[in-house]
Write a protein that holds these residues in place. Structure first.
Motif, mmCIF file in Angstrom:
data_model
loop_
_atom_site.group_PDB
_atom_site.id
_atom_site.type_symbol
_atom_site.label_atom_id
_atom_site.label_comp_id
_atom_site.label_asym_id
_atom_site.label_seq_id
_atom_site.Cartn_x
_atom_site.Cartn_y
_atom_site.Cartn_z
ATOM 1 N N PRO A 217 0.834 -1.211 0.000
ATOM 2 C CA PRO A 217 0.000 0.000 0.000
ATOM 3 C C PRO A 217 0.867 1.258 0.000
ATOM 4 O O PRO A 217 0.949 1.987 0.994
ATOM 5 N N ILE A 218 1.512 1.505 -1.124
ATOM 6 C CA ILE A 218 2.480 2.602 -1.195
ATOM 7 C C ILE A 218 1.946 3.778 -1.992
ATOM 8 O O ILE A 218 1.919 4.915 -1.518
ATOM 9 N N LEU A 219 1.474 3.508 -3.205
ATOM 10 C CA LEU A 219 1.086 4.590 -4.096
ATOM 11 C C LEU A 219 -0.428 4.698 -4.199
ATOM 12 O O LEU A 219 -1.128 3.696 -4.382
ATOM 13 N N ALA A 220 -0.917 5.921 -4.108
ATOM 14 C CA ALA A 220 -2.339 6.172 -4.283
ATOM 15 C C ALA A 220 -2.656 6.294 -5.767
ATOM 16 O O ALA A 220 -1.848 6.783 -6.553
ATOM 17 N N GLU A 221 -3.831 5.808 -6.167
ATOM 18 C CA GLU A 221 -4.278 5.973 -7.536
ATOM 19 C C GLU A 221 -4.509 7.472 -7.778
ATOM 20 O O GLU A 221 -5.229 8.127 -7.019
ATOM 21 N N PRO A 222 -3.869 8.077 -8.803
ATOM 22 C CA PRO A 222 -3.828 9.536 -8.956
ATOM 23 C C PRO A 222 -5.194 10.213 -9.007
ATOM 24 O O PRO A 222 -5.385 11.261 -8.401
ATOM 25 N N LYS A 223 -6.160 9.625 -9.727
ATOM 26 C CA LYS A 223 -7.428 10.313 -9.939
ATOM 27 C C LYS A 223 -8.337 10.295 -8.721
ATOM 28 O O LYS A 223 -9.133 11.210 -8.523
ATOM 29 N N THR A 224 -8.252 9.246 -7.927
ATOM 30 C CA THR A 224 -9.170 9.118 -6.794
ATOM 31 C C THR A 224 -8.491 9.290 -5.439
ATOM 32 O O THR A 224 -9.168 9.513 -4.438
ATOM 33 N N GLY A 225 -7.174 9.134 -5.400
ATOM 34 C CA GLY A 225 -6.475 9.186 -4.122
ATOM 35 C C GLY A 225 -6.636 7.924 -3.302
ATOM 36 O O GLY A 225 -6.302 7.884 -2.122
ATOM 37 N N VAL A 226 -7.147 6.856 -3.920
ATOM 38 C CA VAL A 226 -7.366 5.598 -3.211
ATOM 39 C C VAL A 226 -6.080 4.771 -3.191
ATOM 40 O O VAL A 226 -5.421 4.615 -4.213
ATOM 41 N N THR A 227 -5.729 4.270 -2.013
ATOM 42 C CA THR A 227 -4.584 3.372 -1.866
ATOM 43 C C THR A 227 -5.094 2.005 -1.429
ATOM 44 O O THR A 227 -5.808 1.898 -0.423
ATOM 45 N N ILE A 228 -4.736 0.971 -2.179
ATOM 46 C CA ILE A 228 -5.168 -0.382 -1.866
ATOM 47 C C ILE A 228 -3.933 -1.272 -1.746
ATOM 48 O O ILE A 228 -3.006 -1.171 -2.548
ATOM 49 N N GLY A 229 -3.918 -2.143 -0.747
ATOM 50 C CA GLY A 229 -2.800 -3.062 -0.582
ATOM 51 C C GLY A 229 -3.249 -4.417 -0.083
ATOM 52 O O GLY A 229 -4.300 -4.540 0.560
ATOM 53 N N PHE A 230 -2.466 -5.431 -0.393
ATOM 54 C CA PHE A 230 -2.743 -6.783 0.082
ATOM 55 C C PHE A 230 -1.415 -7.485 0.338
ATOM 56 O O PHE A 230 -0.540 -7.520 -0.528
#
Length: 312
Positions: free
Chosen positions: A80-93
């Protein structure tokens, strides 16, 4: 056949990453500025269910130790390092095997049940060896507190060791998470005034122990996944030095090693046994942060030990 299985597992996780990107893209920044906390929580629930579905699909293909090792070591985690640019959502597993560690609940329950004292020295040794790393003033007291969380009577094994008399969170005879363990550390400090107890941080504890079932038939110490630091806790004075723990415990004629093999059910992967992997799902937005850690059983597909305090 093996290559086909590996390919399917890889495709599955590529599909997972793609699906999560689509989820994040479908939630616009504008929407997250307007939605309330409940809606974001519901979105996390969708992501959580998707992860479990993909885990079910991929782990169902695991029949051999080679396939398990590929799943654990080669299928990449999603940091969970980089946020998706358009939404600011960060997802990690992230995932890791629990079965190369020691099941603290099983060990404590076996200590409780060993009324004749035939195995107690071997059962207590991992705790004594582990506590010695932190130079505690009263390791015996700490172990007594741990064991008293498993038995269901009100008898104290040591001075003020019956923590359940003060905290009803320990009335069920099981330890569920590091946050539960932290309460034991706090109680130990209250009784002993030994601040060294707080040297045992979460990462250090979870390198060695996990919180499994007390049922002996479900016990399994994976010699393929075990580290030297864990195996050396269960032995006597001399450290185990081997590049292949499975071969050491399976083929040895040494009676002591045979005894340890029986107590800890040391073996390599077998799909008939419970096999837990620890998973962590991260879902962060501008106004919502959620990290949930849980155990997933490859054999049954069940989720357990959800660490509800490991979030936000």
């Amino acid at each position: 056949m093996k290559k086909a299985i590996v390919l399917l597992m890889t495709i599955g996780f590529i599909a997972l990453i793609s699906a999560l990107v689509l989820v994040s893209l479908s939630i616009s920044k504008r929407s997250f500025d307007e939605v309330v906390y409940l809606q974001a929580r519901n979105q996390f629930s969708v992501v959580f269910k998707d992860f479990i579905m993909i885990l079910n699909n991929n782990t169902a293909k695991i029949k051999k130790v080679e396939e398990l090792n590929y799943f654990l070591d080669e299928v990449p985690d999603i940091p969970p390092i980089l946020a998706e640019p358009k939404t600011g959502v960060t997802i990690g597993f992230e995932k890791m095997s629990q079965m190369g560690k020691l099941n603290v609940n099983y060990l404590l329950d076996q200590i409780r049940l060993d009324v004749n004292g035939t195995k107690i020295e071997d059962l207590e040794r991992p705790f004594h060896n582990y506590f010695s790393r932190f130079s505690l003033k009263s390791p015996r007291l700490l172990l007594d507190i741990f064991v008293d969380t498993i038995d269901k009577d009100d008898m104290e094994r040591g001075a003020y060791s019956e923590i359940a008399s003060e905290d009803y969170d320990f009335r069920e005879g099981k330890i569920y998470s590091y946050n539960h363990v932290k309460k034991i550390f706090d109680h130990y400090y209250k009784v002993s005034n030994d601040s060294s107890i707080y040297k045992i941080e979460r990462e250090l504890w979870e390198e060695v122990f996990y919180f499994g079932d007390t049922n002996k038939s479900k016990q399994f110490l994976d010699c393929e996944q075990s580290e030297f630091s864990t195996m050396n806790l269960i032995t006597q004075d001399e450290l185990i030095e081997s590049e292949n723990f499975c071969e050491l415990f399976t083929n040895s004629e040494d009676q002591y090693l045979k005894k340890l093999k029986d107590i800890y059910n040391i073996s390599d992967f077998n799909k008939t046994n419970q096999y837990l992997i620890q998973c962590t799902i991260t879902f962060n937005t501008e106004n919502f942060n959620r990290n949930v850690r849980f155990d997933y059983d490859i054999k049954t597909g069940k989720v357990g030990n959800i660490d509800k305090n490991f979030q936000e």
